[in-house]
Enzyme design. Structure first.
Site, PDB file in Angstrom:
ATOM      1  N   ASP A  41     -25.897  24.200 -20.512  1.00 36.88           N
ATOM      2  CA  ASP A  41     -24.515  24.801 -19.952  1.00 36.88           C
ATOM      3  C   ASP A  41     -24.662  22.921 -20.136  1.00 36.88           C
ATOM      4  OD1 ASP A  41     -21.994  25.243 -19.062  1.00 36.88           O
ATOM      5  OD2 ASP A  41     -23.143  25.575 -16.839  1.00 36.88           O
ATOM      6  N   PRO A  75     -22.354  23.897  -2.641  1.00 31.83           N
ATOM      7  CA  PRO A  75     -21.903  22.960  -2.624  1.00 31.83           C
ATOM      8  C   PRO A  75     -22.477  21.507  -2.540  1.00 31.83           C
ATOM      9  CG  PRO A  75     -22.170  23.541   0.111  1.00 31.83           C
ATOM     10  CD  PRO A  75     -22.641  24.897  -0.692  1.00 31.83           C
ATOM     11  N   VAL A  76     -21.455  19.855  -2.873  1.00 34.81           N
ATOM     12  CA  VAL A  76     -22.576  19.005  -2.792  1.00 34.81           C
ATOM     13  C   VAL A  76     -21.726  17.993  -2.529  1.00 34.81           C
ATOM     14  CG1 VAL A  76     -22.662  16.886  -4.440  1.00 34.81           C
ATOM     15  CG2 VAL A  76     -22.544  19.557  -5.976  1.00 34.81           C
ATOM     16  N   PHE A  84     -24.407  26.830  -7.163  1.00 34.26           N
ATOM     17  CA  PHE A  84     -25.872  26.611  -6.784  1.00 34.26           C
ATOM     18  C   PHE A  84     -25.507  26.668  -4.995  1.00 34.26           C
ATOM     19  CE2 PHE A  84     -29.359  23.947  -4.239  1.00 34.26           C
ATOM     20  CZ  PHE A  84     -30.080  24.395  -5.148  1.00 34.26           C
TER      21      PHE A  84
END
Length: 818
Positions: free
Chosen positions: A627, A515-516, A513
């Site tokens: 997943d 970066p966090v 998705f």
């Protein structure tokens, strides 16, 4: 008369022995070493390593009139890995390899002329020349293991396990590969492959002085973008970078032949010998696609490869020759739209998931003591972009680029953020963004975001369950009951302040998705923020699932989504912050794993089971995660597990048992056989993934990449083997010592094996799994053969996966279980 018969018999025996020797001349010297005064005669003699896997001798390439001293595999059809006299060949096979009393190794022709020799080793007592089992020809003193000279320091076109490619500052040695001239001509070819140290370290293929391929630069934890540091189940690479040396090397699995070759066409390839098929399998090739061709998009261009290579200009730039770009001629690159980038309110635009630009000396500056990289770049009007790198000594350094930004491409793995300097006019623009070639157009994605806003704007609007599902599932296939969704919308400025303007030091992870970041709201609440990357291949269905699906799930073993933010081109998801990161952070680290005591591991297993049972049976929706893996199990401050990342999740009808998809998503090592091979998924697909996690938790080992010296099974196969032999407790993590109950451990192992059985019908439901884990009196059946229990069993038509890590989208032809 009797004496005459005896004489005749002796004569016959002598003639037979002589004839036998004459038939097999090359076996007359089957030793691995020679000493001072001894020699190897090219026409009749060879050296063979002690393990009988490598040969040193004279060879004649097919179709060539010349002969060479070289090393090749003994039991593999002639594959030469090293050549001594590649640019000074023998005209016949009468050459002789000698070593004198001073340790000088020399190759002589039939007249005694020197064709090749090593540098003078100095004074050597009792020199020995030996061919090692690694394929390394070494010079040493008798009784010593210190090498005074070795062929590994002078590679030809091949890099074997244990060889080094790169620099030694003490000796000034630069080990690099040089291609053959052609397939049948081992003389020095046009191409070289080396580690370049002028600037940031990076791998470079050159044709003479011209660069044809470049890996991304070393950024502290790996090489940005493509490069030969992709660990697989049979290949373990490493890069050593310090004040004294910078080199790349690798190891291979037991009894596995792996070689890296720079071929005559300038392609750098990795091969693996498939023994049962008797052929070399190509694991990867660099350049791998047109985007890998150096400078394909010119200066300030970015390449994206889907079915074909396509170029775009970086933020703030436009094609230098628009007419050429319309004809797909991109080599002229891009130029600025607005040149007012010095003291005119300019700033930076972030490009995510890219291979960083060429980082040779005159293009970059590396500073290890600067805290504010952005301010440093702004202070210098010549600075074009900046990035951050992790330092070998700890902490971070600032990398700034000058003159030009060249050879940048979007990558699926090992991509970094590049911050490009743009004029103030570009910062104000909302419609001048870098176009990324992904499966969904920018317009449709923005349209989706508008649709999501309409769904969730906090007005308690009702949405049908079908709106939470990927387009591949129809409204008739999902829960028909109307749901109410409430989800807070965060102001972008609030999130920006909480994350310190998305500071690199606040970054705690990276996924498909984007970066966090860790953040802290003004009220003191800690949060984790997912930021959709501009180059992300995910986004459309994944964002919709994440927001609209998880908002309806509430369980102590599921991560909590607090809200979201959509601001211009920014898309953010806000979660509760998990202080102890993910399970793999502890489980697969030798030091941190020791803190996971047995009771805590058991609690984590049961907590995951409860969360998964909630998804499968007890929530308002019936959900398959698709997943499930240890990196998607987050741990709170009390080490309680929480299942995360629902971007790939799907909803099932109450009476639905299995469905099929053409888009297989998930992670190698956790996917069930029926899903990986045929695209069929069900609740039992999650059960298989859970079983893998259980066996990884009790053993402290990864399923993918697991090796044992006695067999070629992965972790699942190893566990099943031990179980059948009655030695199940040998699977337990050595870090636990004896601090666990044998009955509990065996029950967990048995449950794990029941979950990973080949047939989905024979796997238990999560309700049964939880009952088996929590009840000591419940009788358990004996597990049958696991799915995908062999680590390497490949036929000639198989495609061997090149990665052991997450593959967010794969085709159903990539995995073949036996």
């Amino acid at each position: 008369m009797g004496e005459e018969l005896i004489c005749r018999w002796k004569l016959s025996a002598f003639l037979f022995l002589w004839a036998t020797i004459a038939l097999f001349p090359r076996k007359s010297l089957a030793i691995d070493s020679i000493k001072a005064g001894e020699s190897v005669n090219g026409s009749t003699q060879i050296l063979v390593s002690a393990a009988q896997n490598f040969v040193l001798g004279i060879f004649n390439p097919q179709g060539s009139k010349f002969q060479y001293l070289g090393i090749w595999y003994k039991n593999i059809p002639q594959t030469v890995v090293w050549v001594a006299n590649r640019d000074n060949p023998l005209v016949n096979s009468s050459g002789r390899l000698t070593v004198n009393g001073e340790g000088k190794i020399t190759l002589l022709n039939e007249t005694g002329g020197v064709l090749w020799s090593i540098p003078s080793p100095g004074k050597v007592e009792q020199p020995v020349v030996q061919l090692l089992n690694t394929g390394n020809l070494v010079l040493r003193e008798s009784g010593s293991e210190n090498y005074l000279w070795q062929s590994f320091d002078y590679p030809s076109d091949t890099l074997l396990p244990g060889m080094k490619l790169g620099w030694d500052s003490k000796t000034g040695m630069n080990r690099k590969l040089t291609s053959w001239k052609s397939t049948n001509d081992p003389s020095s070819g046009d191409f070289t492959y080396s580690v370049e140290m002028d600037g940031l370290p990076q791998f470079v293929v050159r044709r003479g002085p011209i660069t044809t391929f470049r890996s991304g630069p070393w950024y502290g934890n790996g090489f940005s973008g493509s490069g030969p540091l992709r660990k697989t189940a049979i290949y373990f690479p490493k890069f050593t970078y310090n004040a004294h040396e910078a080199f790349y090397s690798y190891d291979a699995g037991n009894d596995i032949s792996v070689r890296l070759v720079l071929n005559a066409a300038g392609l750098f390839q990795q091969f693996y010998w498939v023994d049962d098929g008797k052929y070399w399998y190509t694991l990867y090739t660099l350049p791998g696609d047109r985007c890998d061709v150096y400078g394909f998009c010119g200066d300030f261009g970015v390449c994206t490869f889907s079915l074909t290579a396509e170029c775009d200009c970086m933020a703030g730039f436009e094609p230098k020759s628009p007419d050429d770009w319309e004809k797909f001629r991109w080599s002229d690159g891009c130029v600025r739209r607005d040149n007012r980038t010095c003291g005119n309110g300019e700033g930076f635009k972030r490009i995510s998931n890219v291979k960083l630009p060429d980082s040779s000396g005159y293009l970059v500056n590396v500073n290890t003591s600067i805290d504010d990289c952005e301010a440093t770049c702004l202070d210098n009007c010549s600075c074009l972009a900046y990035g951050l790198m992790e330092l070998p000594t700890g902490g971070y350094g600032c990398v700034t680029w000058f003159h030009k930004l060249r050879d940048v491409k979007f990558v699926l793995q090992n991509g970094q953020d590049l911050y490009v300097r743009v004029a103030a006019s570009e910062l104000d623009s909302t419609n001048k963004k870098l176009t990324v070639a992904i499966s969904v157009s920018v317009a449709s994605f923005l349209g989706l975001l508008v649709l999501v806003i309409c769904f969730i704007l906090g007005r308690r609007r009702k949405v049908r369950g079908g709106n939470m599902i990927s387009p591949e599932i129809t409204l008739g296939e999902i829960h028909s009951q109307e749901k109410e969704v409430e989800m807070p919308i965060y102001d972008f400025r609030t999130i920006e302040i909480a994350t310190n303007s998305f500071s690199f030091w606040n970054k705690i992870g990276e996924g498909g998705f984007g970066p966090v970041y860790k953040g802290k709201l003004s009220c003191g609440q800690e949060i984790a923020v997912k930021r959709l990357a501009e180059g992300s291949g995910q986004g459309k269905s994944e964002f919709r699932n994440e927001v609209l699906l998880i908002s309806q799930l509430q369980h102590r073993n599921l991560v909590k989504l607090l809200g979201f933010c959509i601001h211009q081109q920014e898309t953010l998801l806000v979660y509760e912050y998990m202080q102890n990161k993910s399970l793999d952070y502890f489980l697969f680290d030798d030091k941190r794993r020791a803190s996971l005591k047995w009771q805590k591991r058991l609690d984590i297993i049961i907590g995951i089971a409860r969360g998964l049972l909630y998804l499968h049976r007890d929530s308002r929706l019936r959900i398959i995660h698709r997943d499930l893996k240890v990196s998607n199990i987050l741990l709170d401050n009390e080490m309680n597990p929480k299942i995360s990342d629902f971007g790939m999740a799907r909803i099932f009808e109450e009476d639905q048992t299995m469905t099929k998809t053409k888009r297989v998503v998930g992670t190698y090592g956790y996917m069930s056989p029926e899903y990986a091979l045929d695209g069929c998924f069900s609740l039992k697909s999650d059960v298989f993934s859970f079983g893998v996690i259980v066996l990884e938790i009790v053993s402290g080992k990864k399923n993918r990449g697991f090796f044992h010296e006695d067999h070629q099974l992965n972790l699942l196969g190893h566990a099943w083997k031990l179980w059948n032999e009655g030695n199940g407790l040998e699977l337990m993590d050595a870090a636990l010592g004896d601090e666990f109950q044998g009955s509990e451990a065996l029950r967990c192992i048995q449950v794990g094996l029941l979950c990973v059985q080949q047939s989905s019908d024979e796997r238990p439901t999560m309700w049964s799994v939880l009952s088996m884990l929590e009840s000591e009196d419940m009788l358990l059946s004996q597990p049958k053969q696991p799915g995908f229990y062999m680590e390497r069993m490949f036929s000639k038509t198989d495609k061997l996966p090149a990665e052991t890590s997450t593959s967010n989208e794969v085709t159903v032809t990539l995995l073949h279980g036996r």
